[in-house]
Write an enzyme that holds these catalytic residues in place. Structure first.
Site, PDB file in Angstrom:
ATOM      1  N   MET A 198      64.692  28.917 -55.195  1.00 39.92           N
ATOM      2  CA  MET A 198      65.027  30.206 -54.582  1.00 39.92           C
ATOM      3  C   MET A 198      63.812  30.884 -53.951  1.00 39.92           C
ATOM      4  O   MET A 198      63.894  31.425 -52.851  1.00 39.92           O
ATOM      5  CB  MET A 198      65.655  31.131 -55.630  1.00 39.92           C
ATOM      6  CG  MET A 198      66.259  32.386 -55.022  1.00 39.92           C
ATOM      7  SD  MET A 198      66.892  33.542 -56.235  1.00 39.92           S
ATOM      8  CE  MET A 198      68.295  32.657 -56.900  1.00 39.92           C
ATOM      9  N   LYS A 250      73.251  38.592 -29.935  1.00 40.52           N
ATOM     10  CA  LYS A 250      74.072  38.738 -31.147  1.00 40.52           C
ATOM     11  C   LYS A 250      73.267  38.380 -32.395  1.00 40.52           C
ATOM     12  O   LYS A 250      72.200  37.727 -32.292  1.00 40.52           O
ATOM     13  CB  LYS A 250      75.293  37.825 -31.028  1.00 40.52           C
ATOM     14  CG  LYS A 250      74.920  36.364 -30.857  1.00 40.52           C
ATOM     15  CD  LYS A 250      76.065  35.553 -30.272  1.00 40.52           C
ATOM     16  CE  LYS A 250      75.659  34.109 -30.150  1.00 40.52           C
ATOM     17  NZ  LYS A 250      76.607  33.314 -29.370  1.00 40.52           N
ATOM     18  N   TYR A 258      62.979  21.376 -60.031  1.00 45.16           N
ATOM     19  CA  TYR A 258      64.303  21.218 -60.643  1.00 45.16           C
ATOM     20  C   TYR A 258      64.836  19.800 -60.483  1.00 45.16           C
ATOM     21  O   TYR A 258      64.668  19.174 -59.438  1.00 45.16           O
ATOM     22  CB  TYR A 258      65.301  22.186 -59.994  1.00 45.16           C
ATOM     23  CG  TYR A 258      65.113  23.631 -60.417  1.00 45.16           C
ATOM     24  CD1 TYR A 258      65.152  23.996 -61.764  1.00 45.16           C
ATOM     25  CD2 TYR A 258      64.916  24.623 -59.473  1.00 45.16           C
ATOM     26  CE1 TYR A 258      64.988  25.314 -62.151  1.00 45.16           C
ATOM     27  CE2 TYR A 258      64.756  25.952 -59.841  1.00 45.16           C
ATOM     28  CZ  TYR A 258      64.794  26.297 -61.192  1.00 45.16           C
ATOM     29  OH  TYR A 258      64.633  27.592 -61.559  1.00 45.16           O
ATOM     30  N   ARG A 263      88.142  28.131 -28.398  1.00 46.50           N
ATOM     31  CA  ARG A 263      87.904  29.167 -29.414  1.00 46.50           C
ATOM     32  C   ARG A 263      88.611  30.421 -28.902  1.00 46.50           C
ATOM     33  O   ARG A 263      89.827  30.444 -28.887  1.00 46.50           O
ATOM     34  CB  ARG A 263      86.400  29.394 -29.618  1.00 46.50           C
ATOM     35  CG  ARG A 263      85.670  28.202 -30.183  1.00 46.50           C
ATOM     36  CD  ARG A 263      84.264  28.560 -30.666  1.00 46.50           C
ATOM     37  NE  ARG A 263      83.505  29.361 -29.692  1.00 46.50           N
ATOM     38  CZ  ARG A 263      82.212  29.665 -29.814  1.00 46.50           C
ATOM     39  NH1 ARG A 263      81.542  29.261 -30.869  1.00 46.50           N
ATOM     40  NH2 ARG A 263      81.605  30.387 -28.900  1.00 46.50           N
TER      41      ARG A 263
HETATM   42  C1  LIG Z   1      75.957  32.558 -28.386  1.00 48.56           C
HETATM   43  C2  LIG Z   1      76.580  32.507 -27.048  1.00 48.56           C
HETATM   44  C3  LIG Z   1      75.806  32.241 -25.911  1.00 48.56           C
HETATM   45  C4  LIG Z   1      74.356  31.811 -25.986  1.00 48.56           C
HETATM   46  O1  LIG Z   1      74.288  30.457 -26.335  1.00 48.56           O
HETATM   47  P1  LIG Z   1      72.902  29.646 -26.454  1.00 48.56           P
HETATM   48  O2  LIG Z   1      73.323  28.245 -26.679  1.00 48.56           O
HETATM   49  O3  LIG Z   1      72.179  30.219 -27.635  1.00 48.56           O
HETATM   50  O4  LIG Z   1      72.163  29.859 -25.186  1.00 48.56           O
HETATM   51  C5  LIG Z   1      76.429  32.323 -24.676  1.00 48.56           C
HETATM   52  N1  LIG Z   1      77.744  32.632 -24.572  1.00 48.56           N
HETATM   53  C6  LIG Z   1      78.535  32.858 -25.634  1.00 48.56           C
HETATM   54  C7  LIG Z   1      79.965  33.163 -25.445  1.00 48.56           C
HETATM   55  C8  LIG Z   1      77.988  32.799 -26.908  1.00 48.56           C
HETATM   56  O5  LIG Z   1      78.763  33.002 -27.983  1.00 48.56           O
END
Ligand SMILES: *Cc1c(COP(=O)(O)O)cnc(C)c1O
Length: 378
Positions: free
Chosen positions: A323, A54, A270, A148
């Site tokens: 920046m 992702k 800054y 979640r």
């Molecule tokens: C992002 C994610 C993973 C991978 O997690 P890592 O800690 O990066 O290995 C696995 N399962 C789900 C559902 C995720 O959202």
């Protein structure tokens, strides 16, 4: 070793003249990525190592990482969004692509067109998938304690008791996600495992997937049929506080644009936050928060804990990260304009750099901007 510049990241002039028009570089080592895949496969020998890809492979770049992981043997890929799934489909025609966001009414045609597998997260989503996608493959995402997304235990029991609904779904995978896998002793790990074992016993014919990167190291009872490795592949430490078994994949470097002398008592940047305790030599580096360098790496009045690696040594970051640039103290090292300072990489890990900024490697990697010269080592 072919170093292939990516279109869109390196300007045409740059390619033609070989002049570096960038002030900062990101190097993604695909050889190390594949080695990390192998390391995880050995750590979970009786399971398939699927990958969380992702967010454009955690910011590293979707296509090159997807191809490298496919070549390493991965066949199951997990994205967050349907659009990420479609992008991945255009790279890997034959991969199993799971979309963790789940399924909303109206998206069925998109899922079917790109041959994506939704991780259905409720009974309602399952009913909608049945109505719109018939017997196309789906996954069931159940919640075992992270609270979640996912079926509640009650909903899952309803699904399993509904023979007619079960018959009209083509369930390829049962998924749940750990909340605290990076803390091996956290009691929630065993609670979630027990909950997952219980759910699994209601749907024994379906392959299961439970562990993320850190979960792989909790033991074989967490492995099931497919693990979902993310950050460890990209070089993050799945064992916080212990030696990282992974190879460095990403190196972020910023060019020394200027060297300047400041007198004791003069300030840098800054808000004049850092004051030279002695006559000092300062390097101005070509990366800032637009490039994903956290502003939290800024120093306080005196040196903060944050460092870069330059001239063979650790140098403290001084003043505010702005920046487009940042500064470090090079009074005690030999450097010249054009040298590259490592913000993270082999000499200063992404986990350590993230720690300086009070965040995690995931955030540092996924926030890398698009102004870098990006190089993929193959
Ligand atoms: C992002 C994610 C993973 C991978 O997690 P890592 O800690 O990066 O290995 C696995 N399962 C789900 C559902 C995720 O959202």
């Amino acid at each position: 070793m072919g170093d292939r510049p990516q279109k869109g990241f390196l300007s045409v002039e740059n390619l033609l003249t070989n002049v570096d028009l960038h002030s900062a570089h990101v190097t993604v080592d695909l050889v190390a990525l594949k080695a990390n895949y192998k390391t995880l496969s050995l750590a979970a020998p009786s399971t398939h190592v699927g990958v969380a890809i992702k967010g454009e492979a955690y910011g590293l770049g979707l296509a090159p990482c997807a191809k490298a992981l496919w070549a390493a043997g991965c066949r199951h890929f997990f994205v967050a969004r349907p659009l990420e799934g479609a992008d991945l489909r255009s790279v890997l025609a034959d991969a199993n692509i799971y979309v963790l966001d789940g399924f909303y009414l109206g998206q069925a045609e998109f899922y079917l067109r790109h041959n994506l597998i939704p991780a259905l997260a409720s009974l309602k989503e399952a009913e909608a998938w049945k109505a719109h996608a018939g017997l196309m493959a789906c996954a069931i995402h159940c919640d075992t304690g992270i609270h979640r997304l996912g079926f509640t235990t009650g909903e899952f029991a309803q699904l399993c008791a509904n023979a007619e609904l079960l018959k009209s779904l083509n369930i390829k995978l049962l998924i749940s996600h750990l909340a605290c896998s990076d803390e091996a002793d956290h009691p929630l790990n065993m609670q979630q495992l027990k909950a997952f074992q219980n759910l699994r016993s209601m749907l024994t014919h379906v392959p299961a997937s439970f562990a993320n990167s850190s979960g792989i190291y909790l033991g074989s009872q967490f492995h099931y049929d497919i693990v979902r490795a993310g950050v460890a592949l990209y070089g993050g430490n799945p064992l916080p506080g212990k030696t990282n078994p992974m190879k460095t994949v990403v190196t972020l470097e910023a060019k020394v644009m200027q060297l300047r002398e400041v007198l004791a008592g003069q300030t840098i940047g800054y808000s004049a936050t850092w004051e030279a305790p002695r006559n000092s030599r300062i390097a101005i580096l070509g990366a800032g928060y637009r490039d994903g360098v956290p502003r939290k790496l800024s120093s306080s009045r005196h040196d903060g804990p944050a460092q870069v690696f330059l001239g063979g040594k650790r140098c403290p970051i001084v003043g505010r990260v702005s920046m487009d640039m940042m500064a470090c103290d090079v009074t005690d090292v030999v450097v010249k304009v054009g040298d590259m300072a490592e913000i993270f990489g082999p000499n200063l890990s992404v986990d350590e750099a993230a720690g300086f900024a009070g965040t995690i490697s995931y955030e540092l990697l996924t926030h890398l901007g698009n102004r870098y010269a990006r190089r993929y080592v193959e």
